[in-house]
Design a protein around this motif. Sequence first.
Motif, PDB file in Angstrom:
ATOM      1  N   VAL A 154      68.829 -49.007  51.346  1.00 32.81           N
ATOM      2  CA  VAL A 154      67.571 -49.659  50.984  1.00 32.81           C
ATOM      3  C   VAL A 154      67.452 -51.001  51.704  1.00 32.81           C
ATOM      4  N   LYS A 155      68.536 -51.759  51.733  1.00 34.68           N
ATOM      5  CA  LYS A 155      68.519 -53.056  52.416  1.00 34.68           C
ATOM      6  C   LYS A 155      68.218 -52.898  53.903  1.00 34.68           C
ATOM      7  N   GLU A 156      68.872 -51.938  54.541  1.00 35.22           N
ATOM      8  CA  GLU A 156      68.670 -51.748  55.975  1.00 35.22           C
ATOM      9  C   GLU A 156      67.252 -51.291  56.296  1.00 35.22           C
ATOM     10  N   LEU A 157      66.692 -50.443  55.443  1.00 35.88           N
ATOM     11  CA  LEU A 157      65.324 -49.988  55.675  1.00 35.88           C
ATOM     12  C   LEU A 157      64.324 -51.126  55.480  1.00 35.88           C
ATOM     13  N   ILE A 158      64.548 -51.946  54.470  1.00 34.26           N
ATOM     14  CA  ILE A 158      63.676 -53.111  54.250  1.00 34.26           C
ATOM     15  C   ILE A 158      63.738 -54.039  55.454  1.00 34.26           C
ATOM     16  N   ASP A 159      64.963 -54.290  55.921  1.00 31.63           N
ATOM     17  CA  ASP A 159      65.140 -55.214  57.045  1.00 31.63           C
ATOM     18  C   ASP A 159      64.570 -54.647  58.345  1.00 31.63           C
ATOM     19  N   SER A 160      64.851 -53.375  58.617  1.00 30.22           N
ATOM     20  CA  SER A 160      64.439 -52.799  59.903  1.00 30.22           C
ATOM     21  C   SER A 160      62.933 -52.613  59.999  1.00 30.22           C
ATOM     22  N   HIS A 161      62.281 -52.370  58.864  1.00 32.17           N
ATOM     23  CA  HIS A 161      60.825 -52.189  58.861  1.00 32.17           C
ATOM     24  C   HIS A 161      60.076 -53.461  58.464  1.00 32.17           C
ATOM     25  N   ASP A 162      60.842 -54.497  58.144  1.00 27.94           N
ATOM     26  CA  ASP A 162      60.247 -55.766  57.718  1.00 27.94           C
ATOM     27  C   ASP A 162      59.322 -55.560  56.512  1.00 27.94           C
ATOM     28  N   TYR A 163      59.801 -54.773  55.555  1.00 30.11           N
ATOM     29  CA  TYR A 163      59.025 -54.548  54.346  1.00 30.11           C
ATOM     30  C   TYR A 163      59.019 -55.787  53.457  1.00 30.11           C
ATOM     31  N   ASN A 164      57.920 -55.997  52.778  1.00 36.76           N
ATOM     32  CA  ASN A 164      57.818 -57.039  51.756  1.00 36.76           C
ATOM     33  C   ASN A 164      58.430 -56.475  50.480  1.00 36.76           C
ATOM     34  N   ILE A 165      59.479 -57.106  49.961  1.00 34.13           N
ATOM     35  CA  ILE A 165      60.168 -56.547  48.794  1.00 34.13           C
ATOM     36  C   ILE A 165      59.255 -56.452  47.577  1.00 34.13           C
ATOM     37  N   ASN A 166      58.216 -57.281  47.516  1.00 29.64           N
ATOM     38  CA  ASN A 166      57.285 -57.219  46.400  1.00 29.64           C
ATOM     39  C   ASN A 166      56.380 -55.991  46.461  1.00 29.64           C
ATOM     40  N   GLU A 167      56.407 -55.315  47.613  1.00 30.44           N
ATOM     41  CA  GLU A 167      55.586 -54.116  47.794  1.00 30.44           C
ATOM     42  C   GLU A 167      56.419 -52.846  47.801  1.00 30.44           C
ATOM     43  N   CYS A 168      57.710 -52.962  47.406  1.00 26.15           N
ATOM     44  CA  CYS A 168      58.625 -51.822  47.427  1.00 26.15           C
ATOM     45  C   CYS A 168      59.049 -51.431  46.009  1.00 26.15           C
ATOM     46  N   VAL A 169      59.239 -50.143  45.801  1.00 30.23           N
ATOM     47  CA  VAL A 169      59.760 -49.649  44.529  1.00 30.23           C
ATOM     48  C   VAL A 169      60.773 -48.550  44.809  1.00 30.23           C
TER      49      VAL A 169
END
Length: 207
Positions: A154-169
């Motif tokens: 999950v961390k790597e996907l957030i980082d690699s896609h530059d996801y906003n953690i407030n928009e992830c579930v």
Amino acid sequence: MSKDLKLIKVIFWDFDGVLMDSNAVRDLGFEKVLEEFPKEQVERLLNFHKANGGLSRYVKFRYFFEEIRNEAITEDQILLWAERFSIIMKNLLVNPNLLINETLDFVRQNQEKYRMHITSGSDQEELRYLCKSMSIENLFESIHGSPKPKKQWVKELIDSHDYNINECVLIGDSVNDLEAAQFNGIHFYGYNNNNLTVYNTNLFKFL
């Protein structure tokens, strides 16, 4: 989806118990692969397995030998047990009747609305084999599993896609799923496990 998640753009899906009704089959797999050992020891492993659904089989086999049997075990030996387990799982789980239509219908209907990934404690190669065999791999942007831990994926996907953690579930059915979400500071919704409400979590509902 719940109005509480109206700002969500990214969904990390657990697999077993969320997209596929496979937990009972996983139980049977451990019983089969460890049938040469005392039943009481296997039962202790099954209790650990059921309480930690989101952990990988690699962790569970290490727990069985080191904590239950008090035996040293090498990484190569763990890989061997995991491969034996995977052979059993591939034979038993390629069964479309085990797919959970409620969640998969939601995925199919919302592919354009959310970016969706599978992040599972199941073996990655096996997981991709199952999804391909049942023609659901194209429903997800990517499919990830063990031996890398779920929280790390999950961390790597957030980082690699530059996801906003407030928009992830993360949507899962075990306390380990909840811990992976908390580790990454993202939202969590429980599914198919009312016991998760004791952790003051919301249950995922389809509207």
